[in-house]
Write a protein that holds these residues in place. Sequence first.
Motif, short mmCIF file in Angstrom:
data_model
loop_
_atom_site.label_atom_id
_atom_site.label_comp_id
_atom_site.label_asym_id
_atom_site.label_seq_id
_atom_site.Cartn_x
_atom_site.Cartn_y
_atom_site.Cartn_z
N CYS A 1 62.94 50.40 120.01
CA CYS A 1 61.69 51.14 120.06
C CYS A 1 61.71 52.23 118.98
N CYS B 1 61.47 55.83 121.26
CA CYS B 1 62.56 56.34 122.11
C CYS B 1 63.90 55.67 121.81
N CYS C 1 57.38 48.80 124.87
CA CYS C 1 58.71 49.32 125.14
C CYS C 1 58.87 49.45 126.67
N CYS D 1 59.30 53.65 127.37
CA CYS D 1 58.23 54.65 127.12
C CYS D 1 56.86 53.99 126.97
ZN ZN Z 1 60.30 53.42 123.80
#
Ligand code: ZN
Length: 122
Positions: free
Chosen positions: A91, A94, A111, A114
């Motif tokens: 991702c 994050c 993701c 997040c």
């Molecule tokens: Zn993420």
Amino acid sequence: MRSVALAYILWIPPMGLLGLHRFYCGRVWTGVLWLVTGGCFLIGWIVDAFILPGMVRTTNLERRVEVHEQRLAGMPPGALPAAEGHRVIYCTRCGSAMQVPVGSGGRRFHCPSCHTVIAAPA
Ligand SMILES: [Zn+2]
């Protein structure tokens, strides 16, 4: 983490005869059985005095396996090699790893951590 000391406190009558120590260890069905039979007619309650530490240990291990499986499902960076026909991408927001099918470059994925939508690199 369940504690052996608290399990023994809950084992003391009248709580133990109502199966509270079993509910505490996540043994719901036998807890109900203890509740309606008075600790399986005292016999189960007496046996529990000896097996209670093992029951608490098992419960804690089960909980740890559960947490571990949840972590694997969330796939923190570097946790898993990609499954066959998949590759790992990260991702951009994050850094969480996720598995996407091989040949999915340019496709968009959510993701798991997040929920940012990211495009898989080619
Ligand atoms: Zn993420």
